[in-house]
Design an enzyme around this catalytic site. Structure first.
Site, PDB file in Angstrom:
ATOM      1  N   HIS A 193     -15.474 -32.571  49.188  1.00 18.22           N
ATOM      2  CA  HIS A 193     -16.462 -32.184  48.182  1.00 18.22           C
ATOM      3  C   HIS A 193     -15.773 -31.587  46.960  1.00 18.22           C
ATOM      4  O   HIS A 193     -16.139 -31.887  45.812  1.00 18.22           O
ATOM      5  CB  HIS A 193     -17.451 -31.191  48.793  1.00 18.22           C
ATOM      6  CG  HIS A 193     -18.582 -30.833  47.902  1.00 18.22           C
ATOM      7  ND1 HIS A 193     -18.569 -29.712  47.087  1.00 18.22           N
ATOM      8  CD2 HIS A 193     -19.779 -31.441  47.671  1.00 18.22           C
ATOM      9  CE1 HIS A 193     -19.697 -29.647  46.418  1.00 18.22           C
ATOM     10  NE2 HIS A 193     -20.449 -30.683  46.747  1.00 18.22           N
ATOM     11  N   GLU A 235     -19.308 -36.517  47.174  1.00 19.51           N
ATOM     12  CA  GLU A 235     -20.501 -36.037  47.862  1.00 19.51           C
ATOM     13  C   GLU A 235     -20.584 -36.714  49.229  1.00 19.51           C
ATOM     14  O   GLU A 235     -19.859 -37.673  49.507  1.00 19.51           O
ATOM     15  CB  GLU A 235     -21.755 -36.356  47.039  1.00 19.51           C
ATOM     16  CG  GLU A 235     -21.780 -35.700  45.672  1.00 19.51           C
ATOM     17  CD  GLU A 235     -21.890 -34.184  45.748  1.00 19.51           C
ATOM     18  OE1 GLU A 235     -22.392 -33.671  46.779  1.00 19.51           O
ATOM     19  OE2 GLU A 235     -21.469 -33.516  44.785  1.00 19.51           O
ATOM     20  N   HIS A 263     -25.362 -27.077  52.175  1.00 15.95           N
ATOM     21  CA  HIS A 263     -25.544 -28.448  52.658  1.00 15.95           C
ATOM     22  C   HIS A 263     -26.271 -28.531  53.991  1.00 15.95           C
ATOM     23  O   HIS A 263     -26.371 -29.618  54.575  1.00 15.95           O
ATOM     24  CB  HIS A 263     -24.183 -29.138  52.773  1.00 15.95           C
ATOM     25  CG  HIS A 263     -23.475 -29.296  51.466  1.00 15.95           C
ATOM     26  ND1 HIS A 263     -22.559 -28.381  50.994  1.00 15.95           N
ATOM     27  CD2 HIS A 263     -23.578 -30.254  50.506  1.00 15.95           C
ATOM     28  CE1 HIS A 263     -22.114 -28.775  49.812  1.00 15.95           C
ATOM     29  NE2 HIS A 263     -22.710 -29.898  49.491  1.00 15.95           N
ATOM     30  N   CYS A 297      -9.879 -34.692  66.620  1.00 12.55           N
ATOM     31  CA  CYS A 297     -10.159 -34.081  67.912  1.00 12.55           C
ATOM     32  C   CYS A 297     -10.879 -35.069  68.833  1.00 12.55           C
ATOM     33  O   CYS A 297     -10.343 -36.089  69.205  1.00 12.55           O
ATOM     34  CB  CYS A 297     -10.929 -32.782  67.717  1.00 12.55           C
ATOM     35  SG  CYS A 297     -10.755 -31.634  69.098  1.00 12.55           S
TER      36      CYS A 297
END
Length: 283
Positions: A86, A91, A123, A185
């Site tokens: 961002h 966006e 957000h 991950c």
């Protein structure tokens, strides 16, 4: 006098036989403040391209003893890469398989982080009101504005995403159309959606959370039982190479596939993704 924290998983009273990580494991693997740094993008992107986040929409993961692990997307693994992207001018939109809200592992939220928490609040509505992934997939074409697909980590990525035809279609579109794919991950478990169709990730190398580490976490009460399957084993069967066998915060780039090994890699992955995407899209 040292206070000993419990290694017993903590009861999640919102669901029968469900558990959060133990106090001990949270003391070892979470922090009220993140390691966010290096957010310096003096020439951010100003165009229309954006990120599609494929988030988790289910909280409870069954373990081998029938107990449920209360999970979702890991906040650090989700928010730090997005913070960098961002700041670099990209966006993002959020989609889930069901179109229902994103589930977060709130027990890992960096509640005292003065940069990450305002970003999350700004957000939050995107995560609470995501798009339905099938609707996004139906609209994809060569001119679509998504510059990247981002699959955050957290054990929530093991639920639904590896079997989703919509996840497979989104990934196939991204790779076919030379877009970035970003994950870390447990997020790469979503790549398993490609097993039963065209698999453009065959032969790619990634960083991911090691199966060996997942097999150890029940010992400290992080999970209330062992997993019933291990995503690293399955990724290798479909032709992917996992280059790490430990957790060091490592990140890796293989063409436009950008990955990290754990929440400790979230900040570095954010930097890598921002730099790579700026190089590709900034004029």
């Amino acid at each position: 006098m040292t206070v000993q924290t419990s290694k017993n998983p903590q009861v999640d009273i919102a669901e029968d036989n469900a558990f959060f990580p133990s106090e001990y494991s949270l003391s070892q693997y979470t922090s009220p403040v993140s390691d966010l740094d290096g957010v310096d993008y003096p020439k951010p992107y100003r165009g229309k391209h954006k990120i599609l986040v494929i988030a988790a929409d289910e909280r409870y993961l069954p373990t081998d003893n029938g107990k449920l692990f209360s999970t979702g997307n890991h906040p650090i693994e989700t928010l730090l890469p997005l913070y960098h992207l961002h700041a670099a001018g990209f966006e993002f939109e959020v989609a889930t398989i069901s179109g229902l809200m994103t589930k977060f592992e709130y027990w890992a939220m960096p509640h005292k982080d003065e940069k990450v928490m305002p970003f999350f609040e700004q957000h939050k509505s995107l995560f609470r009101n995501p798009k339905k992934l099938a609707d996004v997939v139906a609209s994809l074409n060569a001119d679509s504005e998504y510059a990247a697909i981002f699959v955050p980590g957290g054990h929530g990525a093991l639920i639904g995403l590896p079997e989703s035809q919509d996840v497979a279609a989104a990934l196939q579109w991204a790779i076919k159309n030379d877009r970035f794919v970003i994950s870390l991950c447990h997020g790469p478990a979503a790549f398993l959606a490609l097993r039963h169709s065209d698999n453009p990730l065959n032969g790619y190398s990634i960083c991911a959370f090691p199966d060996a580490a997942d097999k150890q976490t029940p010992d400290i009460g992080y999970m209330p039982g062992h997993l019933t399957w291990y995503f690293g084993e399955e990724l290798k069967k479909m032709g992917m190479n996992i280059i790490n066998d430990d957790i060091t915060g490592r990140v890796h780039k293989d063409r436009k596939l950008l990955t990290g090994d754990s929440p400790f890699a979230a900040n570095a992955l954010g930097k890598l993704a921002a730099q790579e995407m700026l190089a590709a899209y900034a004029s």
